[in-house]
Write an enzyme that holds these catalytic residues in place. Sequence first.
Site, PDB file in Angstrom:
ATOM      1  N   CYS A 154     -40.366  -3.870  16.091  1.00 27.81           N
ATOM      2  CA  CYS A 154     -41.403  -3.832  17.127  1.00 27.81           C
ATOM      3  C   CYS A 154     -42.800  -3.942  16.530  1.00 27.81           C
ATOM      4  O   CYS A 154     -43.704  -4.487  17.141  1.00 27.81           O
ATOM      5  CB  CYS A 154     -41.268  -2.560  17.946  1.00 27.81           C
ATOM      6  SG  CYS A 154     -41.295  -1.075  16.933  1.00 27.81           S
TER       7      CYS A 154
ATOM      8  N   GLU B 240     -43.227 -12.130  22.608  1.00 32.72           N
ATOM      9  CA  GLU B 240     -42.472 -11.513  21.514  1.00 32.72           C
ATOM     10  C   GLU B 240     -41.205 -12.333  21.241  1.00 32.72           C
ATOM     11  O   GLU B 240     -40.392 -12.538  22.136  1.00 32.72           O
ATOM     12  CB  GLU B 240     -42.087 -10.073  21.898  1.00 32.72           C
ATOM     13  CG  GLU B 240     -41.409  -9.321  20.763  1.00 32.72           C
ATOM     14  CD  GLU B 240     -40.921  -7.928  21.168  1.00 32.72           C
ATOM     15  OE1 GLU B 240     -40.286  -7.804  22.229  1.00 32.72           O
ATOM     16  OE2 GLU B 240     -41.162  -6.985  20.395  1.00 32.72           O
TER      17      GLU B 240
HETATM   18  P1  NAD Z   1     -33.504  -3.667  25.836  1.00 33.30           P
HETATM   19  O1  NAD Z   1     -34.654  -3.257  26.676  1.00 33.30           O
HETATM   20  O2  NAD Z   1     -32.729  -4.843  26.236  1.00 33.30           O
HETATM   21  O3  NAD Z   1     -32.438  -2.476  25.701  1.00 33.30           O
HETATM   22  C1  NAD Z   1     -32.775  -1.207  25.203  1.00 33.30           C
HETATM   23  C2  NAD Z   1     -31.836  -0.168  25.781  1.00 33.30           C
HETATM   24  O4  NAD Z   1     -32.037  -0.114  27.189  1.00 33.30           O
HETATM   25  C3  NAD Z   1     -30.359  -0.489  25.586  1.00 33.30           C
HETATM   26  O5  NAD Z   1     -29.674   0.709  25.307  1.00 33.30           O
HETATM   27  C4  NAD Z   1     -29.935  -1.035  26.940  1.00 33.30           C
HETATM   28  O6  NAD Z   1     -28.581  -0.854  27.211  1.00 33.30           O
HETATM   29  C5  NAD Z   1     -30.793  -0.193  27.868  1.00 33.30           C
HETATM   30  N1  NAD Z   1     -31.041  -0.777  29.200  1.00 33.30           N
HETATM   31  C6  NAD Z   1     -31.087  -2.084  29.548  1.00 33.30           C
HETATM   32  N2  NAD Z   1     -31.331  -2.203  30.869  1.00 33.30           N
HETATM   33  C7  NAD Z   1     -31.452  -0.942  31.361  1.00 33.30           C
HETATM   34  C8  NAD Z   1     -31.705  -0.402  32.649  1.00 33.30           C
HETATM   35  N3  NAD Z   1     -31.891  -1.189  33.712  1.00 33.30           N
HETATM   36  N4  NAD Z   1     -31.772   0.937  32.793  1.00 33.30           N
HETATM   37  C9  NAD Z   1     -31.597   1.750  31.729  1.00 33.30           C
HETATM   38  N5  NAD Z   1     -31.325   1.300  30.481  1.00 33.30           N
HETATM   39  C10 NAD Z   1     -31.268  -0.027  30.295  1.00 33.30           C
HETATM   40  O7  NAD Z   1     -34.103  -3.813  24.360  1.00 33.30           O
HETATM   41  P2  NAD Z   1     -33.368  -4.379  23.057  1.00 33.30           P
HETATM   42  O8  NAD Z   1     -33.238  -5.844  23.207  1.00 33.30           O
HETATM   43  O9  NAD Z   1     -32.166  -3.537  22.793  1.00 33.30           O
HETATM   44  O10 NAD Z   1     -34.435  -4.015  21.915  1.00 33.30           O
HETATM   45  C11 NAD Z   1     -35.453  -4.836  21.497  1.00 33.30           C
HETATM   46  C12 NAD Z   1     -36.786  -4.462  22.125  1.00 33.30           C
HETATM   47  O11 NAD Z   1     -37.130  -3.116  21.783  1.00 33.30           O
HETATM   48  C13 NAD Z   1     -37.945  -5.300  21.628  1.00 33.30           C
HETATM   49  O12 NAD Z   1     -38.765  -5.671  22.716  1.00 33.30           O
HETATM   50  C14 NAD Z   1     -38.703  -4.356  20.694  1.00 33.30           C
HETATM   51  O13 NAD Z   1     -40.069  -4.654  20.493  1.00 33.30           O
HETATM   52  C15 NAD Z   1     -38.499  -3.058  21.372  1.00 33.30           C
HETATM   53  N6  NAD Z   1     -38.713  -1.944  20.442  1.00 33.30           N
HETATM   54  C16 NAD Z   1     -39.868  -1.214  20.545  1.00 33.30           C
HETATM   55  C17 NAD Z   1     -40.127  -0.183  19.643  1.00 33.30           C
HETATM   56  C18 NAD Z   1     -41.398   0.608  19.723  1.00 33.30           C
HETATM   57  O14 NAD Z   1     -41.490   1.623  19.052  1.00 33.30           O
HETATM   58  N7  NAD Z   1     -42.382   0.216  20.490  1.00 33.30           N
HETATM   59  C19 NAD Z   1     -39.202   0.106  18.641  1.00 33.30           C
HETATM   60  C20 NAD Z   1     -38.040  -0.672  18.557  1.00 33.30           C
HETATM   61  C21 NAD Z   1     -37.806  -1.687  19.478  1.00 33.30           C
END
Ligand code: NAD
Length: 504
Positions: A300, A398
């Site tokens: 991120c 991103e």
């Molecule tokens: P994602 O949003 O697709 O999924 C993250 C989690 O949310 C997963 O466990 C998923 O199952 C869950 N999820 C998905 N839809 C949901 C819903 N409707 N309700 C509840 N939970 C739900 O993200 P990803 O693709 O797994 O991760 C990558 C993203 O995370 C990137 O955008 C990255 O920048 C971000 N990220 C941010 C930080 C930070 O500290 N700002 C750190 C790491 C990753």
Amino acid sequence: MSELEKNKKKASFFLQKFNEIGVLNHINGKSEPALAGETFENISPIDLKVICNVARSRLEDVDLAVEAAKKAFSEWSSMTGQDRKKILHAIADAIESRADEIALIESVDTGQSLRFMSKAALRGAANFRFFADQAPYGKDGESTFTNSQTNMTMRYPIGPVGIITPWNTPFMLSTWKIAPALAAGCTVVHKPAEFSPLTAKILIEIAEAAGLPKGVWNTINGYGEEAGKLITEHPDIKAISFVGESATGSMIMKQGSDTLKRVHFELGGKNAVVVFEDADLERAADAVVFMIYSLNGERCTSSSRLLVQESVREKFVQMILKKAERIKVGHPLDPDTTVGPLIHPIHEEKVKKYFEIGQKEGATLLTGGPIDGPGGGPYIAPTIFTDVTRDMRIAKEEIFGPVLVVIPFNSEQEALEIANETDYGLAGYLWTNNVTRAFQFSQSMEAGMIWVNSENVRHLPTPFGGVKSSGIGRDGGDWSFDFYMETKNISFAITEHKITKLGG
Ligand code: NAD
């Protein structure tokens, strides 16, 4: 036998139990399949082969986990901070003792190179230690005085919380979110990402073996739009701590609105690294390359937008090009590998789409792109796009892969405008030896965290989080407790002050 072969052998030994029984939920101290018996497959990005089945949770499973967290809350929240501190330190010790296993499993599950994952467990343990030491102070507030009243503020844990984590560095991120919740006295229902569920199961087993009472922490597996959504909607879950995409954060806010859920979001980023002509270019080049190509660029806080002053652009681009081309892409268990495969073919599709978009928009692919790697996983070589203009999609959105876009600028004002013209605002990096500029520029950059003349070096007492579409709230230091705890003010009359009489 080569180091790679030795690591493969060790990994397959540790994976055996997952191959055999899959990833089960962990509720109230017990490993259980989803009640309806449903599962989904978890593949390794190295060879796209199935590692194991994973429990696919539905409402009845989420209800059970929440009930366990609710029941455990009274005992855990009333324990002294000193007692919680001891348990959290014991968890940290146990994580350290299984660091090799965690690193190998995390590499196979996510495609992240062992080179970086070998430190994941140590950082996870450090997260537990930091918040363990904070636990005794969680309740602390302040006292304020007037002539007639003494006010006393205190904090108390909010209740059972839902923690939803993504697939990038899943082990480290789970510890980063769960440790402060436990230190505060909250109980937890955790849902790890469906692409990388393995180390979350190891983590909860470690925690209970180290003395965490049953039910304090429960892990539910499943899809985001099923199990994740149900956690965010559950009336007995008092707050949601979420790390993931900005679009998902927005959905979670809507899902939680009926129950007025408190939310803490760590979301996406399109972080600028701004390099001025007066910077130490050699150090800046090392930092840029590290921050975009480590962790496969699935980070991120990656420095995904390079803003470089026109006068040094050509020289600087050549410096990073040389480094990028020397980075080893390969099997993540090979100790020499820096870049492994992306997490999943679905994510690969998204990253690859940006190669098309960028070239259509007129950017030049200087180096990198999709390549064949061992096992047939989704490998992308360290990539640099030049001739990028600030209005292009690859300059604003991103990509979340090892893809750097280079945007030149002439003046400080122009650099600031470009740096700030994105919806995101997680991190910013600034390279200059001009002190006045460093002070002014860093204060005007729209980001939650700025590093001057440095790559991302974390110091746990400092606040971590983003502005704009990159997040809501901060973790680290004492900031986490403001989220996981409620603040109460109690006001004592200390004199017989005059009370206005109404009605006689
Ligand atoms: P994602 O949003 O697709 O999924 C993250 C989690 O949310 C997963 O466990 C998923 O199952 C869950 N999820 C998905 N839809 C949901 C819903 N409707 N309700 C509840 N939970 C739900 O993200 P990803 O693709 O797994 O991760 C990558 C993203 O995370 C990137 O955008 C990255 O920048 C971000 N990220 C941010 C930080 C930070 O500290 N700002 C750190 C790491 C990753």
